[in-house]
Write an enzyme that holds these catalytic residues in place. Structure first.
Site, PDB file in Angstrom:
ATOM      1  N   VAL A 186      67.156  32.711  19.195  1.00  0.00           N
ATOM      2  CA  VAL A 186      68.180  32.529  18.159  1.00  0.00           C
ATOM      3  C   VAL A 186      68.668  31.092  18.158  1.00  0.00           C
ATOM      4  O   VAL A 186      68.878  30.501  19.222  1.00  0.00           O
ATOM      5  CB  VAL A 186      69.385  33.458  18.447  1.00  0.00           C
ATOM      6  CG1 VAL A 186      70.532  33.169  17.489  1.00  0.00           C
ATOM      7  CG2 VAL A 186      68.984  34.913  18.358  1.00  0.00           C
ATOM      8  N   CYS A 187      68.843  30.515  16.957  1.00  0.00           N
ATOM      9  CA  CYS A 187      69.513  29.217  16.866  1.00  0.00           C
ATOM     10  C   CYS A 187      70.449  29.236  15.675  1.00  0.00           C
ATOM     11  O   CYS A 187      70.695  30.295  15.094  1.00  0.00           O
ATOM     12  CB  CYS A 187      68.507  28.077  16.777  1.00  0.00           C
ATOM     13  SG  CYS A 187      67.642  28.004  15.219  1.00  0.00           S
ATOM     14  N   ALA A 188      70.957  28.079  15.289  1.00  0.00           N
ATOM     15  CA  ALA A 188      71.969  28.042  14.233  1.00  0.00           C
ATOM     16  C   ALA A 188      71.391  28.446  12.887  1.00  0.00           C
ATOM     17  O   ALA A 188      71.948  29.284  12.176  1.00  0.00           O
ATOM     18  CB  ALA A 188      72.602  26.659  14.160  1.00  0.00           C
TER      19      ALA A 188
END
Lengths: 75, 375
Positions: B72-74
């Site tokens: 997961v990232c932004a």
């Protein structure tokens, strides 16, 4: 401040600004300064955090007309 | 190994179904500390993506091979990069399409109850932000309460159900998220209601939501009754639906109570908050099921993913309803408050109609947890 190299990272989305910044840093010598111009707002927190993790110093950081400028001195 | 792409909906199901998941969150440590995807049985590893540019070998031992792994990232880009590196290292992993941005926006509609004569009450759970919206459906008509800004979700849901949206309410002027209420009303011709005491600065037309207002939904006349309940804001209003459900807005949550400071008047409104929680709500039937406008922690979710609890149980268990001493109550809700929600002053301006940011700017404003409560 003497700028050794400028990286144009405008229009690039995360993670590319950092990927290119890292590559550009590899081409300059310790103590020299890389100018990075980016537009991705993620760079505002990511470039300082990346610089810190590598021991580099952000000499200056500014925003002008939606352009983000970073001046990073190599460790 | 393949890299899988998961939607926010897939992750939401795993949260609600209490599944196990290993999340490799490659955002900055600050961002991760502030806000992440919460799940009862989720495990986490936070390593910023820029520390993995030279390879993922060092973290491989920390990544399990016996459970599903989600990167997961932004926004998505960095998680794709890291997921591909893990894949090249022989691991099967997924990344979250659209990143935390899409997680913040995702709504899961869950049925809370069947109402008389085929009526239904739905809770729209925005897991990434902790916002809860409601739709009451009865014989071809619908009312919506505290709609978030993704108006399509509500109008399409109504279309699928074959109902016409007649009434749209906001329990108060929200400070943590952008309301979709007046836009849904404009699109569907429904009436949009807002408490007048919260609306002194709004620049659009609305119908006053006053204490005792009663609307009936459908020919079986499902009752929606307004109950003035100030404290989070001076206009905050609750609803009693079908004499069974109490929609408390941001006044009372499952494990916490509303904070009185987001419009800048904590000292003035603490008395109202006390009066609402310790007098007005005490006069209501204990069997009412409380349906709040937010949850703060994943433990507030029931097994079916809804956020709902009997009022009588909250009188016993909710700490904020059990502070006998008024001075102690006052200091609990005015001192040592948690940080305010991201961009809350701007969000209030948007909800007053004073500024109209574009979609990306709205997304940016809403990033992070809601933080409307005091525990």
């Amino acid at each position: 401040m003497k700028i050794t190299k400028t990286l144009d990272a405008k229009g690039l989305a995360c993670p590319m600004p950092i990927v290119k910044t890292k590559k550009a840093m590899d081409t300059i010598n310790s103590g020299e300064v890389l100018e990075v111009v980016a537009t991705d707002k993620g760079a505002l927190s990511d470039i300082p955090a990346w610089a810190k993790s590598g021991g580099h110093t952000i000499l200056e950081q500014k925003t002008e007309d939606d352009l983000l400028y970073f001046y990073i001195q190599k460790a | 190994m393949t890299v899988n792409k998961w939607t926010a909906a897939t992750v939401a199901r795993k949260v609600i179904d209490n599944e196990e998941l290993f999340i490799l969150d490659v955002r900055n440590a600050d961002a991760f500390e502030d806000w992440k995807i919460d799940g009862h049985k989720f495990e986490y590893l936070n390593i910023p993506y820029f520390e993995l540019l030279d390879g993922v070998e060092e973290i491989l031992p920390k990544i399990p091979t016996d459970k599903e792994v989600l990167v997961v990232c932004a926004k998505e880009g960095s998680s794709v990069m890291v997921a591909e590196m893990l894949s090249e290292a022989g691991r099967e992993v997924a990344y979250l399409e659209g990143g935390m941005k899409s997680w913040s926006s995702y709504l899961e509609p869950i049925k809370v109850a069947d109402l008389p004569n085929g009526g239904e009450l739905y809770q729209f759970v925005r897991l990434g932000k902790g916002c809860l919206s409601y739709m009451v459906i009865s014989e071809g008509e619908a009312a919506i309460i505290d709609a978030v800004r993704f108006t399509d979700i509500f109008t399409n849901f109504a279309k699928d159900k074959g109902v016409e949206i007649k009434h749209v309410f906001d329990t108060h002027l929200h400070a943590d998220h952008i309301s979709g209420g007046r836009h849904i009303a404009a699109e569907t011709g429904a009436t949009y209601y807002l408490p007048p005491k919260d609306a002194t600065e709004v620049v659009f037309d609305y119908t006053p939501l006053n204490d005792g207002l009663n609307v009936k939904i459908g020919s079986s006349q499902i009752d929606v009754n307004a109950l003035y309940s100030p404290g989070h804001t001076i206009g905050s209003t609750s609803f009693v639906i079908d004499n069974q459900y109490l929609l408390t807005g941001d006044i009372l949550f499952i494990d916490s109570i509303g904070r009185p400071d987001l419009a800048g008047l904590a000292e003035d409104w603490v008395g109202d908050l006390r009066e609402t929680l310790y007098t007005r709500y005490r006069e209501l039937a204990e069997d009412l099921v409380v349906l709040p406008a937010h949850f703060m922690i994943i433990d507030e979710l029931n097994e079916d993913g809804t956020v709902a609890k009997r009022l009588g149980d909250l009188f016993k268990e909710n700490h904020g309803l059990n502070i006998e001493d008024e001075d102690e109550f006052r200091s609990t809700v005015t001192d040592n408050l948690p940080p305010q929600p991201n961009a809350y002053e701007q969000i209030r301006q948007v909800n007053m109609g004073k500024i109209t940011p574009d979609n990306d700017e709205q997304t940016e404003m809403e990033i992070g947890p809601n933080r409307c409560a005091v525990r």
